[in-house]
Design a protein around this motif. Structure first.
Motif, PDB file in Angstrom:
ATOM      1  N   GLN A 145       0.808  -1.227   0.000  1.00 44.17           N
ATOM      2  CA  GLN A 145       0.000   0.000   0.000  1.00 44.17           C
ATOM      3  C   GLN A 145       0.832   1.265   0.000  1.00 44.17           C
ATOM      4  OE1 GLN A 145      -2.706  -1.109   3.344  1.00 44.17           O
ATOM      5  NE2 GLN A 145      -4.238  -1.189   1.719  1.00 44.17           N
ATOM      6  N   VAL A 146       2.123   1.153   0.320  1.00 43.26           N
ATOM      7  CA  VAL A 146       2.956   2.352   0.301  1.00 43.26           C
ATOM      8  C   VAL A 146       4.034   2.235  -0.776  1.00 43.26           C
ATOM      9  CG1 VAL A 146       4.442   3.874   1.646  1.00 43.26           C
ATOM     10  CG2 VAL A 146       2.519   2.726   2.756  1.00 43.26           C
ATOM     11  N   LEU A 147       4.850   1.190  -0.656  1.00 41.25           N
ATOM     12  CA  LEU A 147       5.991   1.110  -1.576  1.00 41.25           C
ATOM     13  C   LEU A 147       5.555   0.824  -3.016  1.00 41.25           C
ATOM     14  CD1 LEU A 147       8.488  -0.872   0.698  1.00 41.25           C
ATOM     15  CD2 LEU A 147       8.326   1.595   0.303  1.00 41.25           C
ATOM     16  N   LYS A 148       4.643  -0.115  -3.178  1.00 39.46           N
ATOM     17  CA  LYS A 148       4.245  -0.498  -4.540  1.00 39.46           C
ATOM     18  C   LYS A 148       2.904   0.118  -4.927  1.00 39.46           C
ATOM     19  CE  LYS A 148       7.593  -3.259  -5.764  1.00 39.46           C
ATOM     20  NZ  LYS A 148       8.316  -3.217  -7.024  1.00 39.46           N
ATOM     21  N   HIS A 149       2.467   1.082  -4.131  1.00 42.42           N
ATOM     22  CA  HIS A 149       1.137   1.643  -4.346  1.00 42.42           C
ATOM     23  C   HIS A 149       0.940   2.139  -5.776  1.00 42.42           C
ATOM     24  CE1 HIS A 149      -2.413   4.037  -4.085  1.00 42.42           C
ATOM     25  NE2 HIS A 149      -1.761   5.181  -4.216  1.00 42.42           N
ATOM     26  N   ARG A 150       1.945   2.882  -6.268  1.00 40.07           N
ATOM     27  CA  ARG A 150       1.797   3.489  -7.593  1.00 40.07           C
ATOM     28  C   ARG A 150       1.567   2.430  -8.665  1.00 40.07           C
ATOM     29  NH1 ARG A 150       4.611   8.804  -9.471  1.00 40.07           N
ATOM     30  NH2 ARG A 150       3.350   9.312  -7.661  1.00 40.07           N
ATOM     31  N   MET A 151       2.382   1.371  -8.610  1.00 45.80           N
ATOM     32  CA  MET A 151       2.269   0.320  -9.613  1.00 45.80           C
ATOM     33  C   MET A 151       0.865  -0.312  -9.593  1.00 45.80           C
ATOM     34  SD  MET A 151       4.389  -3.239  -9.802  1.00 45.80           S
ATOM     35  CE  MET A 151       3.216  -4.328  -9.036  1.00 45.80           C
ATOM     36  N   GLN A 210      -2.260  -0.247 -12.377  1.00 47.91           N
ATOM     37  CA  GLN A 210      -2.926  -1.454 -12.877  1.00 47.91           C
ATOM     38  C   GLN A 210      -4.414  -1.411 -12.608  1.00 47.91           C
ATOM     39  OE1 GLN A 210      -0.964  -4.834 -11.242  1.00 47.91           O
ATOM     40  NE2 GLN A 210       0.897  -4.486 -12.412  1.00 47.91           N
ATOM     41  N   SER A 211      -4.759  -0.879 -11.478  1.00 47.55           N
ATOM     42  CA  SER A 211      -6.161  -0.874 -11.089  1.00 47.55           C
ATOM     43  C   SER A 211      -6.953   0.146 -11.902  1.00 47.55           C
ATOM     44  CB  SER A 211      -6.261  -0.566  -9.605  1.00 47.55           C
ATOM     45  OG  SER A 211      -7.510  -0.020  -9.301  1.00 47.55           O
ATOM     46  N   GLU A 212      -6.328   1.304 -12.161  1.00 47.54           N
ATOM     47  CA  GLU A 212      -7.078   2.374 -12.806  1.00 47.54           C
ATOM     48  C   GLU A 212      -7.252   2.152 -14.296  1.00 47.54           C
ATOM     49  OE1 GLU A 212      -5.279   6.048 -11.856  1.00 47.54           O
ATOM     50  OE2 GLU A 212      -6.039   6.018  -9.792  1.00 47.54           O
ATOM     51  N   SER A 213      -6.138   1.893 -14.955  1.00 50.70           N
ATOM     52  CA  SER A 213      -6.241   1.878 -16.410  1.00 50.70           C
ATOM     53  C   SER A 213      -6.394   0.477 -16.962  1.00 50.70           C
ATOM     54  CB  SER A 213      -5.015   2.536 -17.011  1.00 50.70           C
ATOM     55  OG  SER A 213      -3.884   1.804 -16.621  1.00 50.70           O
ATOM     56  N   ASN A 214      -6.142  -0.496 -16.156  1.00 48.18           N
ATOM     57  CA  ASN A 214      -6.135  -1.848 -16.709  1.00 48.18           C
ATOM     58  C   ASN A 214      -6.996  -2.794 -15.914  1.00 48.18           C
ATOM     59  OD1 ASN A 214      -4.062  -1.149 -18.595  1.00 48.18           O
ATOM     60  ND2 ASN A 214      -2.713  -1.122 -16.828  1.00 48.18           N
ATOM     61  N   ARG A 215      -7.531  -3.690 -16.654  1.00 48.79           N
ATOM     62  CA  ARG A 215      -8.122  -4.851 -16.008  1.00 48.79           C
ATOM     63  C   ARG A 215      -7.332  -6.028 -16.556  1.00 48.79           C
ATOM     64  NH1 ARG A 215     -14.055  -4.043 -18.379  1.00 48.79           N
ATOM     65  NH2 ARG A 215     -14.496  -1.967 -17.599  1.00 48.79           N
ATOM     66  N   GLY A 266      -3.104  -3.017  -2.959  1.00 48.86           N
ATOM     67  CA  GLY A 266      -2.034  -2.065  -3.290  1.00 48.86           C
ATOM     68  C   GLY A 266      -2.578  -0.739  -3.783  1.00 48.86           C
ATOM     69  N   SER A 267      -3.655  -0.786  -4.578  1.00 49.94           N
ATOM     70  CA  SER A 267      -4.166   0.465  -5.134  1.00 49.94           C
ATOM     71  C   SER A 267      -4.889   1.285  -4.076  1.00 49.94           C
ATOM     72  CB  SER A 267      -5.094   0.177  -6.312  1.00 49.94           C
ATOM     73  OG  SER A 267      -6.219  -0.552  -5.871  1.00 49.94           O
ATOM     74  N   GLY A 268      -5.145   0.685  -2.902  1.00 50.83           N
ATOM     75  CA  GLY A 268      -5.802   1.434  -1.837  1.00 50.83           C
ATOM     76  C   GLY A 268      -4.910   2.525  -1.258  1.00 50.83           C
ATOM     77  N   GLY A 269      -3.599   2.306  -1.281  1.00 56.38           N
ATOM     78  CA  GLY A 269      -2.664   3.322  -0.793  1.00 56.38           C
ATOM     79  C   GLY A 269      -2.830   3.603   0.689  1.00 56.38           C
ATOM     80  N   LEU A 270      -2.526   4.822   1.068  1.00 53.39           N
ATOM     81  CA  LEU A 270      -2.535   5.177   2.481  1.00 53.39           C
ATOM     82  C   LEU A 270      -3.959   5.295   3.027  1.00 53.39           C
ATOM     83  CD1 LEU A 270       0.291   7.851   2.849  1.00 53.39           C
ATOM     84  CD2 LEU A 270       0.198   5.559   3.857  1.00 53.39           C
ATOM     85  N   PHE A 271      -4.826   5.966   2.271  1.00 55.51           N
ATOM     86  CA  PHE A 271      -6.136   6.270   2.832  1.00 55.51           C
ATOM     87  C   PHE A 271      -7.289   5.603   2.081  1.00 55.51           C
ATOM     88  CE2 PHE A 271      -3.298   9.849   3.719  1.00 55.51           C
ATOM     89  CZ  PHE A 271      -3.230   9.719   5.094  1.00 55.51           C
ATOM     90  N   GLY A 272      -6.981   4.890   1.032  1.00 51.31           N
ATOM     91  CA  GLY A 272      -8.016   4.141   0.340  1.00 51.31           C
ATOM     92  C   GLY A 272      -8.820   4.966  -0.642  1.00 51.31           C
TER      93      GLY A 272
END
Lengths: 605, 406
Positions: free
Chosen positions: A34-40, A44-49, B276-282
């Motif tokens: 949720q922090v280190l790999k969050h961007r990746m 994937q979540s936003e633009s891709n399924r 992972g896509s939830g990030g810090l605050f979701g």
């Protein structure tokens, strides 16, 4: 010795430490994701399924013995539904319009092919690029709909190949159940008939899996990089014993005729099936795509039964072609010798209270065995039949390969009937039948039924010093890595005749063509000798069936041909000329024709 | 004797209640359909189950603890009968997980078996006079565990079987067996894994022998340990090479679910993307695109934690982990102060089951542990799981209430 009991305080501390460590591992995992790999993950979540797609392996090609293509694949598209992506009241109506299918039908197909909610269920196959381009452009309007390219079987033209190639179709639930570890998916295409069925395992390969990125708009972006795909293993290519040119020639022989029938051509030295045809025929390709209902209706309602695979499943009395069984048995049993003359033929003979006719009304006079076969005298064989009785005759017929399957590598073969006294007891009641029934059997009539393939097998034995190789179509397997694996011929059985008997029988068969009074003397030619036997099988439903079974050249047989023409009358008139042309084509013309006409190039994939 | 409710461990009960309510909210979100602004009725069912759980919980904490003690072996026997029956007349789904169906209610004997084994082991280990490392004691308690494990493996339900094994090892430890012993007892498993290459195996054996020489657990015990380790290690390559490819694949898939891309592998990828896509605050409540857009299968049962991670981010997941940590902390404290060994074992065992399921389930959503189908206590959708979790909390609360009793 130390005590291994640990006290409460220590246990509490160790237990607590263990729990804390595990919690730290979980928290570490959370922070990592949720922090280190969050961007990746966010990207994937936003633009891709990500979607999983089965990778269908290339189905193996089928070649003839000269490496000419008999079956290959062409590209077509399949539209599928991904159950958990579908949107209620949107997906189905739109799909229904796109595919011109009822919503109920789509629902039914989706249910029938359901594997899991996130694996596409095939809805419709064999679609063209027009529909696919609509999906490609407006994917977002079709939530939960995906498509995949798939190869569809294509069979070479004018081969009447349905007799041996068969066709493929969607796997049935029963096949999946009985398949064990064979990894059939619902919607998988499997061989349903012919070689496609027998060697399905070799041809189909192993399915793979790939991950596909799908954009938010529903378009396929490409393979998903985060996950390696499992590659598909392509199927093996098969080389058949079939000679494609000969098969085409055989088909052309029947095309001009208005008859139903069957032809089997074999190499007696190996059991190789060189040609196998059934008439009327139909194009094997009709099963590859979606069958138009009117075409299907036409095939099913045809009174000539084009779907019947006559060489394997057509049961006919063999007529005089089976006199060789009676002759061989009589010699082996010592009932007659080569020169022994039986009672003369005056166009028939009285047995008990019934007069049994010979086909030649004028009669044949006194004959020895060789000439009795040459002229196909019925009276001579009636007498042999009477001498040996039904059980001795049946025993020999069975040992000549009749009444049981040949074990050819094709599904659906029938065994035919070789009657004996037990059979008649069952049919008519114990001792309620006349022993003269054997007279009909001795000339290949009555309850005795065979398939054209069994007859070809028998004549292979006569041509090949008694040795009968199992009839087969698979010659070689080409593995995906390019290596070849030969399939060795299997000796099936040996005819129950001594060398001396064999010599007499083959001499007589040669006389049928070469002799002055031979029934097939029309086939005489200056290039090679043919040995064969005509047959006319009485048919209670109409005109007699015309048979001819032969091998050539007589001194070194390379081909056995059995031709059956239904309702065509005497064997010498219709079947023999056809078989003669087939043999001539194979032994002489084929090579010169091949030189003048280079082989047609069929496309690969 | 009536309970004095004032003396109950209300912080523990409130923690469980908080998790249960978070669970209902997450289930609502997991089955929420943005297109229709509605959610499937799973959350209502879960809410009903929560009420039922609370009623059962209230009833359970009013039972005298001794009753469980007396009836332990009776429960155990009854459970074995149910486990055998379910193999023959149970309902099956996906070829596994069997249960009895009573109208709308399904009874899963493997869940009641957890409880029965917990009580039985607690009783046996509390009253036996045998020292903690006595072979007879280990053997009998091992056998008590093995019988239901074998029956459950036949269903098959690997995840639940693992809970049983974890419970046994944990109670051995809690009733005084040294952790070194425990490691030696499970050492053949390490041998099994080390033996895939002979070098790692030799190194492993050397370490094992050094440990044995340092610990000196007794000649016979050491001897058996080495022999069994040798046997497991030698059997590994032998058996492995004789397995069919698909059998190897099954084992590898268990060790590495990514190898099964159509099933568990897909779920793990989607779950990791969600968390992972939830990030810090979701992404906010009802805002999880992974779970909303339904890319995450089984999101309301096995992967409910992923929904939490996506919608509430690290903040949300840490709060839930903290509540669980509090429950575990209370569990350890209660088990440690109980004067009755039986009650202490009960509390510790209940803690173990909750902890093990928590760890395996959350680890699974992050791809750390294999996908075994174990639900997350209190949060996952499912009536049996929720009732079970509350009964386990009930056992802890009772053990705490009666801590002074012998």
């Amino acid at each position: 010795m130390k005590s291994f009991f640990i006290g409460t305080d220590l246990r509490e501390k160790i237990g607590g430490a263990f729990v804390i460590l595990a919690l730290l591992a979980v928290i570490g995992g959370l922070v990592y994701h949720q922090v280190l790999k969050h961007r990746m993950f966010q990207e994937q979540s936003e633009s891709n399924r990500i979607r999983i797609q089965p990778v269908i392996p290339k189905r193996g090609l089928v070649y003839d013995r000269n490496l000419q293509v008999i079956a290959d694949n062409r590209l077509s598209f399949t539209v599928s539904l991904v159950p958990f992506e579908r949107v209620k009241d949107v997906t189905l109506p739109r799909l229904s319009v796109l595919l011109e299918m009822d919503e109920d039908d789509i629902e039914k197909r989706a249910k029938a092919n359901f594997i899991s909610r996130y694996i596409p269920s095939p809805i419709k196959r064999g679609l063209g690029i027009d529909i696919i381009s609509i999906l490609e452009e407006q994917g977002q309007s079709y939530p939960g709909i995906t498509y995949s390219a798939e190869s569809v079987r294509r069979y070479a033209d004018s081969l009447s190949a349905a007799t041996f190639i068969g066709h493929i179709g969607e796997v049935s639930p029963e096949e999946i159940k009985s398949g064990g570890e064979r990894d059939y998916r619902l919607g998988s295409l499997v061989g349903k008939q012919g070689i496609e069925k027998t060697y399905d395992r070799l041809l189909r390969g192993i399915e793979g899996t790939e991950f596909i990125e799908v954009s938010a708009r529903g378009q396929i972006v490409g393979p998903y990089e985060g996950k390696e795909k499992t590659p598909a293993v392509p199927g093996n290519d098969l080389i058949l014993t079939i000679d494609r040119d000969l098969q085409r020639f055989i088909v052309s022989q029947f095309d001009s005729l208005d008859y139903s029938g069957a032809v089997v051509a074999m190499d007696p030295r190996t059991g190789d099936i060189l040609g196998l045809a059934s008439f009327p025929d139909f194009d094997a390709n009709i099963f590859s795509g979606v069958i138009a209902p009117e075409i299907w209706e036409q095939i099913v309602s045809d009174s000539n039964h084009p779907l019947l695979n006559r060489p394997l499943t057509g049961l006919y009395p063999p007529g005089s072609t089976a006199k060789l069984i009676t002759a061989g048995a009589a010699l082996e049993l010592g009932l007659v010798t080569e020169e022994y003359l039986l009672k003369p033929c005056f166009g028939g003979m009285q047995f008990g209270n019934r007069f049994f006719k010979c086909w030649e009304r004028g009669g044949h006079g006194k004959l020895n065995m060789v000439h009795a076969i040459e002229q196909s005298c019925d009276v001579y064989f009636y007498q042999l039949g009477q001498m040996m009785g039904v059980d001795a005759w049946g025993e020999y017929a069975r040992r000549c390969g009749f009444g049981k399957k040949t074990s050819i590598d094709l599904p659906g073969e029938l065994a035919g009937i070789v009657p004996n006294s037990a059979y008649y007891d069952k049919l008519y009641g114990p001792h309620k039948w006349t022993p003269y029934l054997v007279l009909n059997l001795a000339i290949g009539q009555g309850e005795f039924t065979i398939t054209p393939l069994q007859l070809a097998q028998f004549y292979c034995g006569l041509a090949n010093e008694g040795k009968v190789y199992r009839p087969h179509l698979l010659k070689e397997i080409i593995h995906p890595d390019g290596s070849h694996e030969d399939v060795a011929p299997v000796l099936s059985f040996t005819l129950p005749f001594s060398k001396k008997t064999m010599t007499i029988l083959t001499e007589a068969l040669e006389l049928v063509v070469q002799g002055e009074r031979g029934t097939a003397r029309g086939l005489r030619n200056k290039y090679y000798n043919i040995s064969g036997k005509t047959g006319t099988a009485q048919n209670p439903h109409g005109e007699d069936h015309s048979w001819f079974a032969a091998f050539a050249p007589s001194d070194d047989p390379r081909i056995v041909v059995v031709a059956l023409v239904e309702n065509a009358g005497h064997g010498s008139e219709v079947a023999a000329p056809i078989a003669g042309r087939i043999m001539r084509y194979y032994l002489t013309q084929k090579d010169s024709m091949a030189a003048s006409n280079p082989p047609i190039q069929d496309g690969g994939e | 004797m009536t309970l004095v409710y004032k003396h109950l461990d209300w912080r523990l009960i409130l923690a469980a209640l908080a998790l249960s309510i978070i669970g209902v909210l997450l289930i609502y979100s997991a089955q929420f359909d943005a297109a229709t602004d509605q959610s499937l009725n799973f959350y209502i069912k879960q809410l009903l189950w929560l009420l039922i759980s609370l009623v059962i919980f209230m009833a359970a904490i009013n039972l005298p603890l001794r009753m469980l003690d007396y009836l332990a072996y009776f429960f155990y026997g009854l459970t074995l009968v149910l486990l055998i029956l379910v193999l023959f007349i149970g309902q099956a789904k996906y070829g596994a997980a069997r249960w009895f169906s009573f109208g709308p209610v399904n009874l899963t004997p493997s869940d009641t078996a957890k409880l029965a084994l917990l009580i039985t082991l607690s009783r046996f280990l509390a009253y036996t006079k045998l020292p903690p490392h006595s072979k007879r004691r280990l053997f009998i308690s091992g056998l008590l565990t093995l019988v239901p494990v074998i029956l459950i493996m036949r269903q098959p339900d690997l995840g639940t079987s693992l809970v049983f094994v974890a419970l046994l090892l944990s109670l051995w430890f809690w009733s005084g067996l040294s952790p070194v012993y425990l490691l030696l007892i499970i050492s053949p498993l390490f041998s099994l894994m080390a033996a895939f290459h002979w070098i790692t195996w030799v190194i492993y054996l050397i370490i094992l022998i050094i440990v044995l020489m340092m610990v000196r657990p007794g000649l016979l015990f050491s001897f058996y340990t080495v022999i069994i380790n040798l046997a497991f290690g030698m059997v590994t390559p032998f058996v492995w090479n004789r397995l069919a490819d698909y059998q190897k694949l099954r084992i590898l898939t268990f060790l590495d679910p990514g190898r099964d891309p159509r099933g568990t592998g897909y779920q793990i990828i989607q779950s990791k993307i969600a968390v992972g896509s939830g990030g810090l605050f979701g992404k906010g409540y009802l805002g999880g695109s992974q779970s909303q857009l339904k890319f995450l299968p089984e999101r309301h049962t096995d992967f409910i934690f992923s929904v939490l991670g996506e919608e509430f981010g690290l903040l949300g997941t840490l709060i839930v982990v903290a509540i669980f940590a509090f429950i575990f902390y209370r569990g350890i404290k209660i088990a440690a102060r109980c004067r009755s060994r039986f009650a202490s074992n009960l509390a510790w065992g209940a803690l173990t089951i909750l902890f093990f399921q928590f760890f395996v389930n959350v680890g699974m959503t992050l791809g750390l542990t294999p996908v075994t189908g174990l639900p997350l206590p209190f949060l996952s959708y499912g009536g049996t799981s929720l009732v079970m979790s509350w009964i386990l909390v009930g056992l802890m609360v009772m053990a705490d209430y009666y801590w002074t009793e012998y």
